[in-house]
Scaffold this motif. Structure first.
Motif, PDB file in Angstrom:
ATOM      1  N   LEU A  57      66.857  60.910  22.864  1.00 29.97           N
ATOM      2  CA  LEU A  57      65.971  61.971  22.391  1.00 29.97           C
ATOM      3  C   LEU A  57      66.628  63.295  22.761  1.00 29.97           C
ATOM      4  CD1 LEU A  57      63.125  61.890  21.026  1.00 29.97           C
ATOM      5  CD2 LEU A  57      62.243  62.733  23.171  1.00 29.97           C
ATOM      6  N   VAL A  58      66.882  64.096  21.740  1.00 30.37           N
ATOM      7  CA  VAL A  58      67.575  65.371  21.969  1.00 30.37           C
ATOM      8  C   VAL A  58      66.770  66.518  21.336  1.00 30.37           C
ATOM      9  CG1 VAL A  58      69.855  64.309  22.119  1.00 30.37           C
ATOM     10  CG2 VAL A  58      68.993  65.023  19.898  1.00 30.37           C
ATOM     11  N   ALA A  59      67.297  67.733  21.473  1.00 28.06           N
ATOM     12  CA  ALA A  59      66.600  68.897  20.905  1.00 28.06           C
ATOM     13  C   ALA A  59      66.526  68.762  19.379  1.00 28.06           C
ATOM     14  CB  ALA A  59      67.343  70.164  21.284  1.00 28.06           C
ATOM     15  N   PRO A  60      65.369  69.091  18.784  1.00 30.84           N
ATOM     16  CA  PRO A  60      65.234  68.952  17.325  1.00 30.84           C
ATOM     17  C   PRO A  60      66.237  69.805  16.563  1.00 30.84           C
ATOM     18  CG  PRO A  60      63.114  69.344  18.345  1.00 30.84           C
ATOM     19  CD  PRO A  60      64.138  69.571  19.407  1.00 30.84           C
ATOM     20  N   PHE A  61      66.741  69.251  15.448  1.00 30.23           N
ATOM     21  CA  PHE A  61      67.670  70.014  14.612  1.00 30.23           C
ATOM     22  C   PHE A  61      66.949  71.217  14.013  1.00 30.23           C
ATOM     23  CE2 PHE A  61      70.019  65.780  13.708  1.00 30.23           C
ATOM     24  CZ  PHE A  61      70.559  65.839  14.979  1.00 30.23           C
ATOM     25  N   ASN A  62      65.685  71.015  13.666  1.00 26.15           N
ATOM     26  CA  ASN A  62      64.864  72.119  13.166  1.00 26.15           C
ATOM     27  C   ASN A  62      64.421  72.955  14.378  1.00 26.15           C
ATOM     28  OD1 ASN A  62      62.893  73.799  12.204  1.00 26.15           O
ATOM     29  ND2 ASN A  62      61.917  72.257  10.921  1.00 26.15           N
ATOM     30  N   LYS A  63      65.022  74.120  14.514  1.00 23.86           N
ATOM     31  CA  LYS A  63      64.814  74.918  15.732  1.00 23.86           C
ATOM     32  C   LYS A  63      63.368  75.370  15.916  1.00 23.86           C
ATOM     33  CE  LYS A  63      69.110  74.719  16.917  1.00 23.86           C
ATOM     34  NZ  LYS A  63      69.427  73.664  17.866  1.00 23.86           N
ATOM     35  N   SER A  64      62.585  75.335  14.843  1.00 28.30           N
ATOM     36  CA  SER A  64      61.196  75.784  14.999  1.00 28.30           C
ATOM     37  C   SER A  64      60.307  74.673  15.572  1.00 28.30           C
ATOM     38  CB  SER A  64      60.647  76.259  13.658  1.00 28.30           C
ATOM     39  OG  SER A  64      60.601  75.176  12.761  1.00 28.30           O
ATOM     40  N   HIS A  65      60.856  73.456  15.680  1.00 28.72           N
ATOM     41  CA  HIS A  65      60.078  72.366  16.274  1.00 28.72           C
ATOM     42  C   HIS A  65      60.270  72.341  17.791  1.00 28.72           C
ATOM     43  CE1 HIS A  65      59.708  69.801  12.372  1.00 28.72           C
ATOM     44  NE2 HIS A  65      58.754  70.697  12.497  1.00 28.72           N
ATOM     45  N   SER A 120      69.648  62.867  32.526  1.00 29.68           N
ATOM     46  CA  SER A 120      68.799  62.132  31.587  1.00 29.68           C
ATOM     47  C   SER A 120      68.067  60.996  32.300  1.00 29.68           C
ATOM     48  CB  SER A 120      69.659  61.521  30.483  1.00 29.68           C
ATOM     49  OG  SER A 120      70.245  62.519  29.715  1.00 29.68           O
ATOM     50  N   PHE A 121      66.964  60.603  31.729  1.00 28.70           N
ATOM     51  CA  PHE A 121      66.254  59.409  32.212  1.00 28.70           C
ATOM     52  C   PHE A 121      65.705  58.665  31.005  1.00 28.70           C
ATOM     53  CE2 PHE A 121      63.258  62.955  32.350  1.00 28.70           C
ATOM     54  CZ  PHE A 121      62.132  62.451  31.740  1.00 28.70           C
ATOM     55  N   TYR A 122      65.224  57.473  31.253  1.00 30.59           N
ATOM     56  CA  TYR A 122      64.717  56.655  30.150  1.00 30.59           C
ATOM     57  C   TYR A 122      63.209  56.808  29.987  1.00 30.59           C
ATOM     58  CZ  TYR A 122      68.998  53.809  29.707  1.00 30.59           C
ATOM     59  OH  TYR A 122      70.264  53.370  29.489  1.00 30.59           O
ATOM     60  N   VAL A 123      62.779  56.681  28.736  1.00 27.72           N
ATOM     61  CA  VAL A 123      61.361  56.479  28.466  1.00 27.72           C
ATOM     62  C   VAL A 123      61.258  55.053  27.944  1.00 27.72           C
ATOM     63  CG1 VAL A 123      59.418  57.135  27.022  1.00 27.72           C
ATOM     64  CG2 VAL A 123      60.922  58.869  27.913  1.00 27.72           C
ATOM     65  N   ASP A 124      60.406  54.262  28.582  1.00 31.42           N
ATOM     66  CA  ASP A 124      60.269  52.856  28.224  1.00 31.42           C
ATOM     67  C   ASP A 124      58.848  52.644  27.697  1.00 31.42           C
ATOM     68  OD1 ASP A 124      59.963  50.136  28.143  1.00 31.42           O
ATOM     69  OD2 ASP A 124      60.900  49.752  30.084  1.00 31.42           O
ATOM     70  N   ASP A 125      58.733  52.277  26.419  1.00 32.70           N
ATOM     71  CA  ASP A 125      57.377  52.105  25.865  1.00 32.70           C
ATOM     72  C   ASP A 125      57.019  50.639  25.673  1.00 32.70           C
ATOM     73  OD1 ASP A 125      58.775  51.345  23.617  1.00 32.70           O
ATOM     74  OD2 ASP A 125      57.758  52.716  22.243  1.00 32.70           O
ATOM     75  N   GLY A 144      61.178  49.205  23.811  1.00 30.84           N
ATOM     76  CA  GLY A 144      62.567  49.622  23.946  1.00 30.84           C
ATOM     77  C   GLY A 144      62.669  50.801  24.891  1.00 30.84           C
ATOM     78  N   VAL A 145      63.905  51.217  25.142  1.00 29.74           N
ATOM     79  CA  VAL A 145      64.093  52.387  26.000  1.00 29.74           C
ATOM     80  C   VAL A 145      64.863  53.462  25.243  1.00 29.74           C
ATOM     81  CG1 VAL A 145      64.011  51.192  28.229  1.00 29.74           C
ATOM     82  CG2 VAL A 145      66.195  51.431  27.051  1.00 29.74           C
ATOM     83  N   CYS A 146      64.561  54.698  25.571  1.00 30.82           N
ATOM     84  CA  CYS A 146      65.217  55.829  24.916  1.00 30.82           C
ATOM     85  C   CYS A 146      65.603  56.830  26.003  1.00 30.82           C
ATOM     86  CB  CYS A 146      64.238  56.453  23.924  1.00 30.82           C
ATOM     87  SG  CYS A 146      64.862  57.951  23.178  1.00 30.82           S
ATOM     88  N   ALA A 147      66.870  57.229  26.008  1.00 29.81           N
ATOM     89  CA  ALA A 147      67.314  58.214  27.002  1.00 29.81           C
ATOM     90  C   ALA A 147      66.847  59.600  26.579  1.00 29.81           C
ATOM     91  CB  ALA A 147      68.830  58.178  27.119  1.00 29.81           C
ATOM     92  N   VAL A 148      66.279  60.325  27.529  1.00 32.98           N
ATOM     93  CA  VAL A 148      65.745  61.658  27.254  1.00 32.98           C
ATOM     94  C   VAL A 148      66.599  62.682  27.989  1.00 32.98           C
ATOM     95  CG1 VAL A 148      63.756  63.125  27.628  1.00 32.98           C
ATOM     96  CG2 VAL A 148      63.422  60.773  26.995  1.00 32.98           C
ATOM     97  N   ARG A 156      56.766  55.021  29.842  1.00 35.87           N
ATOM     98  CA  ARG A 156      56.902  55.234  31.289  1.00 35.87           C
ATOM     99  C   ARG A 156      58.300  55.736  31.595  1.00 35.87           C
ATOM    100  NH1 ARG A 156      52.502  54.434  34.307  1.00 35.87           N
ATOM    101  NH2 ARG A 156      50.935  53.371  33.069  1.00 35.87           N
ATOM    102  N   ALA A 157      58.392  56.623  32.569  1.00 37.33           N
ATOM    103  CA  ALA A 157      59.700  57.172  32.936  1.00 37.33           C
ATOM    104  C   ALA A 157      60.455  56.160  33.784  1.00 37.33           C
ATOM    105  CB  ALA A 157      59.501  58.459  33.726  1.00 37.33           C
ATOM    106  N   ARG A 158      61.726  55.999  33.464  1.00 40.35           N
ATOM    107  CA  ARG A 158      62.567  55.077  34.252  1.00 40.35           C
ATOM    108  C   ARG A 158      63.925  55.715  34.464  1.00 40.35           C
ATOM    109  NH1 ARG A 158      63.141  49.601  31.372  1.00 40.35           N
ATOM    110  NH2 ARG A 158      65.181  49.940  32.249  1.00 40.35           N
ATOM    111  N   SER A 159      64.435  55.575  35.670  1.00 41.64           N
ATOM    112  CA  SER A 159      65.734  56.188  35.947  1.00 41.64           C
ATOM    113  C   SER A 159      66.845  55.368  35.300  1.00 41.64           C
ATOM    114  CB  SER A 159      65.964  56.274  37.446  1.00 41.64           C
ATOM    115  OG  SER A 159      65.689  55.033  38.027  1.00 41.64           O
ATOM    116  N   LEU A 160      67.965  56.026  35.021  1.00 40.39           N
ATOM    117  CA  LEU A 160      69.107  55.325  34.437  1.00 40.39           C
ATOM    118  C   LEU A 160      69.660  54.382  35.506  1.00 40.39           C
ATOM    119  CD1 LEU A 160      71.044  58.225  32.673  1.00 40.39           C
ATOM    120  CD2 LEU A 160      69.426  56.655  31.662  1.00 40.39           C
ATOM    121  N   ASP A 161      70.004  53.188  35.099  1.00 40.19           N
ATOM    122  CA  ASP A 161      70.578  52.176  36.018  1.00 40.19           C
ATOM    123  C   ASP A 161      69.688  51.905  37.230  1.00 40.19           C
ATOM    124  OD1 ASP A 161      72.804  52.191  34.364  1.00 40.19           O
ATOM    125  OD2 ASP A 161      73.729  53.830  35.478  1.00 40.19           O
TER     126      ASP A 161
END
Lengths: 291, 189
Positions: free
Chosen positions: A238-246, A113-118, A121-125, A70-75
């Motif tokens: 979560l950031v842009a993939p290092f493998n540019k083709s992904h 950025s915002f959080y994804v909460d599953d 845990g949470v991950c900033a996107v 689920r999307a969650r705003s930072l703070d």
């Protein structure tokens, strides 16, 4: 029906002069090759989406992953879309004014950025460099103004594909070092008090030895204050993939629906490829005299 | 080159590119499974290092429970052996044994208040139970990767390439998950 279509196409093709023919041929070939490249792009990305398992944030490995949550705003401070003022975690808006045609007046896309909460845990996107696909899209007109906005709302389901990274957070030594610096800066604000406490030889100045004593005093104060508070904190991003083709995708449309959409695009592009390819061949046959 | 030859060449090129995409997809799926297994191995190695410490701490207190400690040592060695051989089925069986043994150990510890008060023991118990949870999570990702691989190699047109290049079905990692720490119920909330 087919005969009349062929006659129609022959008529059009024969009506081109040589220069026009070259341009039409080039345009047709461009569409043909462009559609086949885009077709394979959609097939490839669709397959990567289908073939990547969904990870739990708490135990996701470093690298290319798929997350759902689920999307969650930072703070817990949601953004507001300029225009409608609706709360969201991501937005893209366009305001146009009616002239001869609709003319763009303002446009912006959220880079925050915002959080994804599953639930684990949470991950900033980071949406700035990702392809963001929003389910909620609204277009409305007020007088001469047209508003178009897409948002990902707070708590909306999101599906992400990208590079998972974990920042281990500051070590205890780093936390103490920063704490000492902050405390010393606070003490410096009140010079009189600082001199009272650490100017041991009474010369109205803090020399190197006295400053070292102040540092030690600050260190022991920070140490006792943080003795029980220090907890190493991990931050997932979560950031842009290092493998540019992904692909790097952030979507409020679920994976299944998105891959079906990619399949439809692929079929459409396949049709375009076949039609443009067939027409290029047809043109070559009709104007054989030019080759 | 005649028009027909050109059309055939263009179509052959399209088919070739599509084949490459399918082949690369199969390789990616296989690598996903290998990566998911490697991620489990990292945790298994960490647990392999921590378990002797736990057994050592318990030995001093649980004089009459040597068989439980022995079972853990035995399970540890079976897990290690299966992991070295990349034997997924064997690893599943050894892991079930390990979890059952650990669960028995933690249950019996309740009878030893001195052990339960030992800080080293508490830290190791917490750490191992965290590792067990993480292993269970990563098993889910591993099994999902295996499912995606096994489904894909049965689908048309992938099945043709999968059979030609020997992409086979992969085994799921199956073990029983046992709660190692007692569930804490917060009566205040």
């Amino acid at each position: 029906m087919i005969d009349s279509l062929i006659d129609f196409l022959i008529g059009i093709t024969l009506s081109f002069d040589d220069a026009e023919f070259v341009w039409v041929m080039l345009a047709t070939l461009l569409v043909c090759f462009g559609s086949v490249i885009a077709l394979f792009g959609f097939i490839r990305h669709g397959r990567i989406m289908q073939d990547t398992p969904t990870s739990k944030i708490r135990s996701a490995s470093q690298g290319f992953v798929q997350l759902e949550g689920r999307a969650r705003s930072l703070d817990d401070k949601p953004l507001r879309v300029p225009g409608s003022g609706r709360e969201c975690v991501w937005f893209d808006y366009l305001i146009e004014k009616k002239g001869k045609d609709w003319e763009e007046v303002a446009r912006d896309t959220s880079i925050y950025s915002f959080y994804v909460d599953d639930g684990t845990g949470v991950c900033a996107v980071d949406p700035e460099v990702g392809k963001v696909i929003a389910r909620k899209k609204r277009v409305w007109v007020v007088g001469d103004w047209r508003y178009t906005e897409q948002i990902i709302a707070e708590n909306e389901s999101v599906y992400c594909l990208g590079q998972f990274e974990t920042d281990q957070g500051g070590s205890k030594a780093e936390v103490l070092k920063i704490g000492v610096r902050v405390l010393l800066n606070q003490w410096k604000q009140d010079r009189q008090k600082l001199l009272q406490r650490f100017d041991l030889n009474g010369d109205g100045d803090i020399d190197m030895n006295e400053w070292n004593q102040a540092r030690q005093a600050a260190m022991s104060q920070v140490k006792s204050a943080t003795a029980n508070d220090y907890v190493p904190t991990q931050h997932h991003n979560l950031v842009a993939p290092f493998n540019k083709s992904h692909p790097y995708i952030i979507s409020s449309i679920p994976q299944g629906e998105l891959t079906s959409r990619y399949q439809r695009y692929a079929f459409g592009l396949l049709g375009l490829f076949v039609v443009s390819g067939a027409y290029a061949v047809f043109m070559t046959i009709v104007r054989r005299d030019l080759f | 080159m005649t028009i027909l030859e050109f059309v055939v060449a263009a179509l052959a090129l399209v088919i070739l590119i599509y084949t490459v995409i399918i082949y690369n997809g199969l390789i990616r799926l296989k690598n996903n499974v290998a990566r998911a297994f490697a991620n489990i191995e990292v945790l298994l190695k960490q647990r392999h290092t921590e378990l002797p410490l736990l057994v050592d701490v318990c030995k001093g207190y649980m004089v009459h429970e040597q068989h439980v400690l022995l079972a853990i040592t035995e399970a540890r060695s079976r897990v290690h052996s299966a992991q070295e051989k990349h034997d997924v089925r064997g690893l599943g069986q050894a892991e079930t044994l390990m979890r059952t043994s650990l669960s028995q150990l933690f249950a019996r510890c309740e009878a030893y208040p001195d052990l339960k008060a030992n800080e080293n023991f508490l830290a190791l118990q917490e750490r191992i139970s965290q590792l067990e949870d993480a292993i269970a999570d990563r098993r889910e990702i591993f099994n999902e990767s295996v499912r995606l691989n096994n489904t894909r190699i049965q689908q048309v047109p992938d099945v043709v390439l999968a059979r030609s290049f020997g992409f086979g079905e992969l085994a799921y990692l199956k073990f029983e998950t046992v709660a190692l720490l007692p569930v804490k119920i917060n009566l205040k909330s």
